[in-house]
Design an enzyme around this catalytic site. Structure first.
Site, PDB file in Angstrom:
ATOM      1  N   HIS A  57      -9.455  -4.455  -0.779  1.00  0.00           N
ATOM      2  CA  HIS A  57      -8.348  -4.427  -0.379  1.00  0.00           C
ATOM      3  C   HIS A  57      -6.835  -4.987  -1.242  1.00  0.00           C
ATOM      4  O   HIS A  57      -7.088  -5.885  -1.281  1.00  0.00           O
ATOM      5  CB  HIS A  57      -8.316  -4.882   1.251  1.00  0.00           C
ATOM      6  CG  HIS A  57      -6.523  -4.227   1.968  1.00  0.00           C
ATOM      7  ND1 HIS A  57      -6.455  -3.542   2.945  1.00  0.00           N
ATOM      8  CD2 HIS A  57      -5.386  -4.748   1.357  1.00  0.00           C
ATOM      9  CE1 HIS A  57      -5.344  -3.217   3.559  1.00  0.00           C
ATOM     10  NE2 HIS A  57      -4.797  -4.095   2.675  1.00  0.00           N
ATOM     11  N   HIS A  59      -2.817  -4.309  -3.664  1.00  0.00           N
ATOM     12  CA  HIS A  59      -1.379  -3.525  -3.355  1.00  0.00           C
ATOM     13  C   HIS A  59      -1.528  -3.595  -4.652  1.00  0.00           C
ATOM     14  O   HIS A  59      -0.277  -4.888  -5.448  1.00  0.00           O
ATOM     15  CB  HIS A  59      -0.267  -3.919  -2.341  1.00  0.00           C
ATOM     16  CG  HIS A  59      -0.478  -4.221  -0.725  1.00  0.00           C
ATOM     17  ND1 HIS A  59      -0.101  -3.305  -0.454  1.00  0.00           N
ATOM     18  CD2 HIS A  59      -1.522  -4.772   0.199  1.00  0.00           C
ATOM     19  CE1 HIS A  59      -0.366  -3.191   0.891  1.00  0.00           C
ATOM     20  NE2 HIS A  59      -1.851  -3.402   0.809  1.00  0.00           N
ATOM     21  N   GLN A 152       4.181   2.266   4.518  1.00  0.00           N
ATOM     22  CA  GLN A 152       4.194   0.558   4.611  1.00  0.00           C
ATOM     23  C   GLN A 152       5.399   0.798   5.423  1.00  0.00           C
ATOM     24  O   GLN A 152       5.430  -0.111   6.874  1.00  0.00           O
ATOM     25  CB  GLN A 152       5.323   0.664   3.389  1.00  0.00           C
ATOM     26  CG  GLN A 152       5.812  -1.176   3.396  1.00  0.00           C
ATOM     27  CD  GLN A 152       4.762  -2.284   3.396  1.00  0.00           C
ATOM     28  OE1 GLN A 152       4.351  -2.966   2.285  1.00  0.00           O
ATOM     29  NE2 GLN A 152       4.431  -2.755   4.900  1.00  0.00           N
ATOM     30  N   HIS A 210      -3.737  -0.252   7.005  1.00  0.00           N
ATOM     31  CA  HIS A 210      -3.924  -1.448   8.228  1.00  0.00           C
ATOM     32  C   HIS A 210      -3.883  -1.049   9.292  1.00  0.00           C
ATOM     33  O   HIS A 210      -3.311  -0.248  10.113  1.00  0.00           O
ATOM     34  CB  HIS A 210      -2.306  -1.908   7.296  1.00  0.00           C
ATOM     35  CG  HIS A 210      -2.426  -2.516   5.701  1.00  0.00           C
ATOM     36  ND1 HIS A 210      -2.678  -1.776   4.721  1.00  0.00           N
ATOM     37  CD2 HIS A 210      -1.952  -3.541   5.589  1.00  0.00           C
ATOM     38  CE1 HIS A 210      -2.296  -1.739   4.098  1.00  0.00           C
ATOM     39  NE2 HIS A 210      -2.079  -3.177   4.253  1.00  0.00           N
ATOM     40  N   GLU A 213      -1.928  -6.015  11.922  1.00  0.00           N
ATOM     41  CA  GLU A 213      -2.246  -6.792  11.592  1.00  0.00           C
ATOM     42  C   GLU A 213      -0.990  -7.502  12.313  1.00  0.00           C
ATOM     43  O   GLU A 213       0.093  -7.710  11.615  1.00  0.00           O
ATOM     44  CB  GLU A 213      -1.606  -6.160   9.985  1.00  0.00           C
ATOM     45  CG  GLU A 213      -1.478  -7.758   9.216  1.00  0.00           C
ATOM     46  CD  GLU A 213      -1.178  -7.433   7.694  1.00  0.00           C
ATOM     47  OE1 GLU A 213      -0.453  -6.310   7.475  1.00  0.00           O
ATOM     48  OE2 GLU A 213      -1.269  -8.150   6.808  1.00  0.00           O
ATOM     49  N   ASP A 309      -6.301  -8.033  -1.439  1.00  0.00           N
ATOM     50  CA  ASP A 309      -4.782  -8.257  -0.417  1.00  0.00           C
ATOM     51  C   ASP A 309      -3.631  -7.944  -1.828  1.00  0.00           C
ATOM     52  O   ASP A 309      -3.204  -7.335  -2.285  1.00  0.00           O
ATOM     53  CB  ASP A 309      -4.361  -8.641   0.624  1.00  0.00           C
ATOM     54  CG  ASP A 309      -3.566  -7.798   1.657  1.00  0.00           C
ATOM     55  OD1 ASP A 309      -3.144  -6.947   0.884  1.00  0.00           O
ATOM     56  OD2 ASP A 309      -3.476  -7.718   2.170  1.00  0.00           O
TER      57      ASP A 309
END
Ligand code: FE2
Length: 423
Positions: A57, A59, A152, A210, A213, A309
Site C-alpha cells: 500500500h 501513494h 481520494q 481505503h 480509516e 503508505d
C-alpha cells in the site's frame, strides 16, 4: 552454465547452507553444495536470502511532496487530504513522475521490488494516472508497480469521480479503489462499495479500498466490502486497506466480522507507520494507536499485507521506503514480539503481500522469478531488529542494487574493534 549462483544462503524457513542457481531470469535449482558454475557467484556466507520485499500500500503520486504548499500541523488525516487538494492544481506529469521515480529507486535499494500504489483520480485531466502508468511500464524491468484507481475525495461525494474511475480503468489501471468512510453518509459509503465492487467484477479486476480509516468504532464499511466480495464471487481478489476503526470496535462485533472476512477471502492491509501517526488524534489519554488487529486477523486465517503508505508527503514527513521499518513498527504496535509472530510479520512484507497483489511466480523455488535479496542478517528476526543492510538486490538473475555491509570501527583506547551489531 548458470547466470548467477548465490552460495550458502539461509532461507526464511530456516534452511541453511543452500545454493541458489538462476538461469534465464528464473530460479533453476536450490540445493546444498550445488556443483555448477555460473557467470557470477555471490557468497552469502550464511546470511538471510529471501524473495523481494513487497509494499502492499503506497501513494506514488503524493510521495516526496512534503511541505507543498504547507506542512500538516494538526497531524490528522483530514488536514493531509486538505493539503493534498491544495497542491493538486500545481501538479504536472513531469513532477509526479520525477518524484515517484526517485521513490521507486529508494524502494529498489531497500530490496522492495513490488509496490501497490494508489493513484488519485480526482483530477479530471488524470495527470497522475497517466504519469504513473508511464512510470509503471518504464520500471517493469526492475520493479512491479501495481496501480489502484483511488477516488481520494469520494466516489459519490466528488462530482466527476464516477466518470474518472471509468476513464482511469480504461487507460489500464489494474485495481479498483474506494474510500467509503469519506462519502457523505454511511449509506453513501456502502453504496460506493457496492458500485465499485460491481465494476471490478464486471471488468475482472482486483479491489483494494481505503476502508474505515477512522477511529469510529461504528464504521462498518469492511462489513459491506466483505458482503460484496462474497455476493459477487470475488473471493481472494478483495483487500480492505487501513481498517483502523477495527482497532476501536467492540470485541463481540469483531468476533463476528473476522470469520465473515475469512469466508469471503477478503485480505487486510495495515499501514503501521501511518496508522499510529494519524489515528487517535482526537483522543485524550489513553490514546488509541489505530492499527488494525493484525494478530487476530492472521490467527483467523485472513491474509494480511503491510504498507508504507507514505514517504515525505502531506500525511507523513519521515521514511525512506524501508519495509523492514514498517515491519518493525507493526510488531511493536501489534504486540507481536513472540518469535513465531515476528516471522509472521516478515511474511506480511514478503509472501503474504505477494499473494495479496497476485504477483505471479514469486518465491524461492525452482521456476520462480530469479528475484531475491541478501540481507546482512542471519534470519528474519535479525533482519527486522537491525533493519539490516540489503547487501545485494537481484532481479531476474541480475544484481540491480548493492550496499556495503554496516560495520562501525571502534577505537576505545588502543584496542580497535569492528562492530556489526550481529548478536
Ligand atoms: Fe493510503
Amino acid at each position: 552454465m548458470l547466470d548467477l549462483i548465490i552460495r550458502n544462503a539461509t532461507l526464511p524457513d530456516g534452511r541453511q547452507g543452500v545454493d541458489i542457481g538462476i538461469e534465464e531470469g528464473r530460479i533453476a535449482v536450490l540445493k546444498p553444495k550445488l556443483e555448477a558454475q555460473a557467470g557470477r557467484e555471490i557468497h552469502a556466507d550464511g546470511y538471510l536470502v529471501t524473495p523481494p520485499l513487497v509494499d502492499s500500500h503506497f501513494h506514488m503520486d503524493a510521495t516526496l511532496s512534503l511541505g507543498r504548499p504547507r506542512h500538516n500541523e494538526s497531524g490528522t488525516l483530514l488536514e493531509g487530504i486538505q493539503i493534498w487538494a491544495e497542491q493538486q492544481p500545481m501538479l504536472t506529469a513531469e513532477d509526479i513522475k520525477t518524484r515517484a521515480a526517485t521513490q521507486c529507486r529508494w524502494a529498489i535499494a531497500r530490496g522492495c521490488l513490488a509496490v501497490r500504489s494508489h493513484v488519485d483520480i480526482a483530477d479530471p485531466a488524470l495527470t497522475a494516472v497517466e504519469a504513473l502508468l508511464e512510470l509503471r511500464d518504464e520500471m517493469r524491468p526492475w520493479l512491479d508497480l501495481q496501480l489502484v484507481a483511488f477516488p481520494q475525495n469520494g466516489y459519490f461525494r466528488d462530482q466527476g469521480a464516477v466518470e474518472n474511475m471509468k476513464r482511469a480503468l480504461d487507460l489500464g489501471v489494474e485495481v479498483v479503489g474506494g474510500i467509503p468512510h469519506f462519502e457523505r453518509t454511511m449509506a453513501e459509503g456502502a453504496a460506493s462499495v457496492k458500485a465499485l465492487c460491481e465494476i471490478a467484477a464486471a471488468r475482472g479486476l482486483l479491489v483494494d479500498m481505503h476502508c474505515d480509516e477512522s477511529d469510529d468504532p461504528l464504521s462498518r464499511h469492511i462489513e459491506s466490502l466483505t458482503f460484496e466480495a462474497q455476493r459477487l464471487g470475488l473471493q481472494g481478489r478483495v483487500t480492505g486497506s487501513h481498517l483502523t476503526s477495527m482497532h476501536a470496535m467492540d470485541n463481540y462485533y469483531v468476533s463476528k466480522l473476522l470469520p465473515l472476512m475469512r469466508e469471503a477471502g477478503v485480505a487486510a492491509v495495515a499501514n503501521p507507520l501511518i496508522n499510529i501517526t494519524l489515528q487517535g488524534r482526537y483522543d485524550s489519554y489513553p490514546k488509541r494507536r489505530g492499527m488494525t488487529r493484525v494478530k487476530e486477523l492472521l490467527k483467523t486465517g485472513i491474509n494480511v499485507g503491510l504498507g508504507h503508505d507514505c514517504v515525505m508527503d502531506p500525511w507523513y514527513s519521515l521514511g525512506s521506503h524501508d519495509m523492514l521499518e514498517v515491519a518493525h513498527m507493526a510488531l511493536h504496535v501489534g504486540h507481536m514480539t513472540g518469535r513465531a509472530e515476528i516471522r509472521e510479520i516478515f511474511s506480511c512484507i514478503t509472501a503474504r503481500g505477494a499473494r495479496l497483489m497476485h504477483l505471479p511466480d514469486y518465491g524461492l523455488a525452482p521456476g520462480c522469478h530469479g528475484d531475491l535479496v541478501v540481507f546482512q542478517a542471519r534470519d528474519c528476526i535479525e533482519a527486522i531488529r537491525l533493519r539490516a543492510t540489503r547487501l545485494y538486490v537481484v532481479r531476474r538473475g541480475k544484481v540491480i542494487a548493492t550496499s556495503p555491509p554496516q560495520v562501525a570501527q571502534l577505537d576505545l583506547g588502543g584496542a580497535r574493534r569492528d562492530v556489526d551489531f550481529l548478536a
